[in-house]
Enzyme design. Structure first.
Site, PDB file in Angstrom:
ATOM      1  N   SER A  63      12.243   1.744 -51.304  1.00 36.67           N
ATOM      2  CA  SER A  63      11.292   2.813 -51.003  1.00 36.67           C
ATOM      3  C   SER A  63      11.978   4.185 -51.041  1.00 36.67           C
ATOM      4  O   SER A  63      12.495   4.588 -52.073  1.00 36.67           O
ATOM      5  CB  SER A  63      10.624   2.534 -49.650  1.00 36.67           C
ATOM      6  OG  SER A  63       9.471   3.312 -49.473  1.00 36.67           O
ATOM      7  N   ASP A 122       0.955  -2.237 -54.393  1.00 31.74           N
ATOM      8  CA  ASP A 122       1.682  -1.562 -53.323  1.00 31.74           C
ATOM      9  C   ASP A 122       0.810  -0.453 -52.744  1.00 31.74           C
ATOM     10  O   ASP A 122       0.458   0.500 -53.452  1.00 31.74           O
ATOM     11  CB  ASP A 122       2.981  -0.973 -53.892  1.00 31.74           C
ATOM     12  CG  ASP A 122       3.913  -0.405 -52.830  1.00 31.74           C
ATOM     13  OD1 ASP A 122       3.406   0.130 -51.822  1.00 31.74           O
ATOM     14  OD2 ASP A 122       5.133  -0.488 -53.019  1.00 31.74           O
ATOM     15  N   HIS A 172       4.344  -3.561 -50.468  1.00 32.92           N
ATOM     16  CA  HIS A 172       5.421  -2.580 -50.323  1.00 32.92           C
ATOM     17  C   HIS A 172       6.595  -3.218 -49.590  1.00 32.92           C
ATOM     18  O   HIS A 172       6.470  -3.667 -48.442  1.00 32.92           O
ATOM     19  CB  HIS A 172       4.937  -1.357 -49.549  1.00 32.92           C
ATOM     20  CG  HIS A 172       5.936  -0.238 -49.539  1.00 32.92           C
ATOM     21  ND1 HIS A 172       6.158   0.568 -50.629  1.00 32.92           N
ATOM     22  CD2 HIS A 172       6.798   0.202 -48.576  1.00 32.92           C
ATOM     23  CE1 HIS A 172       7.091   1.449 -50.350  1.00 32.92           C
ATOM     24  NE2 HIS A 172       7.503   1.252 -49.114  1.00 32.92           N
TER      25      HIS A 172
END
Length: 319
Positions: A138, A264, A293
């Site tokens: 991320s 996601d 995610h």
């Protein structure tokens, strides 16, 4: 051989939505791995970074970077570390400023493009290794990609990179996470971010615009009033524009994998640059239909996650 955006990942049947795929591993996954050795290093500006070492004397090191408001002990970090350890790599997981048990010393925190701290970690670690690989999740994925693009071929020890669930376009992704049913995620992040601002203001009275906290309803608001200005950007827009890794992809000169799930909930459509994927030889894109995610759960609780197996496969290939 260049990868395509196709993927072999199949999610477990009972994780039937991107939200479940995101939430389940974050809340319920447990990872057993050897206890790391904690090391604190100084930064050039008088701050510190806490590193967790998993050493076995291997000349190959994987450096893993966490996501927004994460840390080195999150299950996704430990799961990735465990998988590389099984394959004979040394592993270093690290905590961004203010993300370990102790608040950092300086006014600044961490942010999506703070590659100066990743550079400090790499420079500190590389003396004992012949090959270094970067893995980021991320925000940490954006950081890793930007770093690889900035460094280009200046560090011959940097060999490959992997970025998982990465918001390549920070502005558009911030809009996505702050809308509709995704607000549940941004509110969770904002709770801890606001707490850190309050704690930081106690160490630096008058240096942070605490009066603006009541205006912060979204992550973009937080970046507008705090992340951007505190780190030298005029506002959120400039912060996003300067630090989005999308613009650094064509500058990366080592084999790199971007693994983003199409469901996601954090990622905008611009985080799936299909046209760009066809133009780049060294940056490979994999866009599974599912995964959530920082998800990519395995078929059972005991199994390794797809993202971990894929990262090890990609980095180990042709070594």
């Amino acid at each position: 051989m260049p990868l395509t955006s196709e993927s072999s990942y199949q999610r477990p049947n009972w994780l039937f939505s991107g939200h479940l795929e995101t939430i389940y591993p974050a809340l319920f996954r447990k990872v057993e791995v050897q206890k790391p050795m904690r090391e604190r290093i100084e930064t050039p500006d008088g701050d510190f970074l806490d590193l967790d070492w998993f050493r076995s004397g291997n000349p190959r090191l994987v450096i893993i970077s966490h996501g927004l408001e994460g840390n080195s002990t999150r299950p996704y970090m430990l799961g990735m570390a465990r998988e590389f350890l099984k394959k004979g790599f040394d592993v270093l997981t690290w905590n961004f400023r203010g993300c370990s048990e102790e608040m950092n010393r300086t006014l600044i925190f961490y942010h999506s493009g703070a590659t100066y701290d990743l550079d400090t970690v790499v420079n500190h670690a590389q003396k004992d290794y012949r090959k270094i690989f970067l893995v980021g999740f991320s925000l940490g994925g954006n950081l890793s990609l930007k770093y690889l693009g900035e460094k280009k071929s200046s560090n011959p020890k940097l060999k490959k990179g992997v970025a998982i669930s990465v918001p390549l376009d920070l502005a558009k992704s911030c809009e996505k996470i702050s809308t509709g049913e995704n607000v549940i995620y941004s509110k969770r992040f904002l709770t801890t971010l606001k707490e850190k601002v309050i704690r930081k203001s106690q160490a630096f009275p008058g240096k942070l615009p605490l009066s603006q906290l009541r205006k912060v309803k979204t992550l973009r608001d937080f970046d507008e009033y705090f992340t951007g200005p505190v780190h030298g950007f005029s506002d959120a827009a400039e912060y996003y524009q300067v630090n989005s890794s999308l613009q650094f992809l064509d500058q990366i000169e080592v084999p790199t994998l971007v693994l983003n799930a199409q469901n996601d909930p954090f990622l905008s459509e611009t985080c799936f640059p299909v046209k760009l994927a066809k133009k780049l030889d060294l940056v490979h894109f994999e866009f599974p239909k599912h995964g959530g995610h920082v998800g990519f759960s395995g078929p059972s609780r005991e199994k390794s996650y797809y993202s971990e197996l894929r990262a090890v496969e990609f980095i180990s290939h042709d070594l």
